[in-house]
Enzyme design. Structure first.
Site, PDB file in Angstrom:
ATOM      1  CD  GLU A 223      -2.723  -1.466   0.170  1.00 36.51           C
ATOM      2  OE1 GLU A 223      -2.871  -0.542  -0.658  1.00 36.51           O
ATOM      3  OE2 GLU A 223      -3.294  -2.556   0.062  1.00 36.51           O
ATOM      4  CB  CYS A 257      -1.320   7.116   1.929  1.00 37.80           C
ATOM      5  SG  CYS A 257      -2.722   6.110   2.495  1.00 37.80           S
TER       6      CYS A 257
END
Length: 478
Positions: A223, A257
């Site tokens: 990720e 993010c």
């Protein structure tokens, strides 16, 4: 405190190997835990989170310098508890074997897919959401019947130490173990022979993690991040779009993010965006300079990096538009939000993921131009589209690639348990959350079960006329 457990807080290479071996041995003794055991582990995790909620939030705030408890509750505690409740409601069903008939030529045989735990899951946790990005994948790993070993971030030392201490109180060391340490510990951790390794962090570090895991042929879920765009279409509710982009950008001071990294908007509306964004900031963070509801930048290093990104762009001809009267304070690592115009791809602010409260505005003349700009860049972890016209929405979705998409909002696709969360290309590989996470951390073992009475023997050698007739029939049916 038990010294065996406290060793998990400052692990050597020998400690890491010993911890993993203990987990593997325990999993071998109980390779297919039933649902009551899995549910019990999830409830222990829920109990820990509820009982330690305030302490966890205080530790995270201390690590950041200022992180409002409201944001920790909203962005870390709530989605973690929600993920547990979802797994507890649906996990028993996810475990059920999936049965189907065999192909027509093989009847009356049948097929079964049996979800089987992979074993021991390694989880490398980043600093920006250190609670949720530890607990979220841990929920999926436990629901799938695995044991887990977590490496916490050294950049949130107070929370990481507290989390390790509390996990050791609620879980035995052969179920879940937490490791703390510096980059050398992280490197050694990623080289361990896990049954699956999940890493959340930067693309640059993701390369190292994948190389280390490859030595053991350990499957990985990465990720990562990248530059997540927000597109304001010509048919958008413009004021709503500005408000939601500002929200998505400024929670955790942009250290997210999937925060919007730049905005593509109609050229004639740039000035209007700047004006409306300033009003939105004033509403959300009144007296921002003294606000306890606007997060600090996590470290001096990250603060200097963001200032350098801004100053590099200004020196190359960009313009900054502060959103409010607050001034930067390096001692408190307070960096007020700023919009940036007249940026180009030669500037670091448009090449690197920003991960802070700077937001470039890129005007376009036609929606197809905005689509082309997104498509020309590495695939982002998230894409945000504000538009009411369905044909325009369909066009953007068909011609861009991103890990996940929110339409007419930001961030919230990550909180949908029925949607997998993950990247694509440079923003990562694999996904988790809900049933997708259960499958990521399971092996769907395929089983073909032959019926007692069957025609398989008709295909045995020697290959005579009967075999040839059977083969012609099979070829005709495909």
């Amino acid at each position: 405190m038990n010294p065996e457990r406290s060793a998990a807080r400052d692990a050597t290479d020998a400690d890491l190997a010993s911890m993993l071996q203990r987990l593997h041995e325990a999993q071998a003794r109980e390779p297919m835990p039933d649902w009551p055991i899995r549910a019990q582990r999830l409830r222990k995790l829920e109990q820990m989170l509820r009982e330690q909620r305030a302490a966890f939030a205080a530790a995270i705030s201390a690590d950041f310098g200022c992180r409002p408890q409201e944001e920790t509750d909203m962005l870390e505690i709530f989605p973690s508890l929600s993920a547990m409740r979802h797994a507890l409601r649906h996990g028993r069903r996810w475990m059920r074997p999936r049965r189907s008939l065999a192909g027509l030529a093989f009847l009356p045989a049948h097929n079964v897919l049996i979800p089987q735990p992979l074993g021991v899951i390694g989880i490398i946790v980043p600093w920006n959401y250190p609670l949720y990005l530890a607990v979220g994948p841990l929920v999926d790993a436990l629901a799938a019947g695995n044991r887990a070993m977590l490496k916490m971030s050294e950049f949130t030392p107070r929370f990481s130490a507290l989390f390790a201490e509390q996990v050791a109180k609620y879980f035995p060391p052969d179920e879940v173990v937490v490791v703390n340490g510096d980059a050398d510990v992280a490197q050694a951790f990623s080289a361990l022979p896990f049954d699956h390794l999940l890493f959340t962090g930067s693309t640059a570090v993701g390369h190292h993690v994948m190389r280390a895991a490859a030595a053991n042929l350990t499957p990985v879920t990465l990720e990562l991040g990248g530059k997540s765009p927000a597109i304001i279409g010509p048919g958008a509710r413009f004021e709503h779009a500005v408000e939601r982009i500002v929200f998505g950008k400024l929670v955790n001071a942009g250290q997210t993010c999937i925060a919007p990294d730049y905005v593509l908007l109609p050229r004639a509306r740039v000035a209007e965006f700047i004006e409306l964004a300033g009003k939105a900031v004033a509403r959300m963070y009144p007296q921002l300079e003294r606000s306890t509801q606007y997060a600090s930048i996590v470290s001096d290093r990250q603060y200097r990096r963001l200032v350098a990104l801004r100053d590099d762009a200004l020196a190359a001809g960009a313009h900054a538009h502060p959103l409010g009267e607050a001034t930067a304070d390096s001692a408190r690592r307070l960096l007020p939000p700023q919009l940036m115009t007249d940026v180009d791809d030669g500037m670091a602010v448009m090449r690197e993921e920003i991960f802070g409260p700077l937001l470039p505005l890129l005007p376009y003349d036609a929606l197809d131009d905005a689509i082309a700009q997104v498509a020309a860049r590495p695939h982002p972890l998230a894409l945000y589209l504000f538009e009411q016209d369905q044909a325009s929405i369909d066009r953007v979705l068909a011609r861009t690639r991103a890990g996940g998409v929110s339409i007419n909002d930001t961030l919230y696709h990550i909180a949908q348990h029925d949607l997998p969360f993950g990247g694509v290309g440079a923003s990562g590989m694999g996904g988790y959350h809900g049933e997708a996470g259960f499958r990521t951390f399971s092996h769907l073992k395929p089983v073909f079960r032959q019926a007692r009475w069957n025609g398989a023997g008709l295909l045995n050698p020697p290959y005579g006329e009967r075999f040839r007739r059977m083969l012609i029939l099979l070829l005709r049916r495909g």
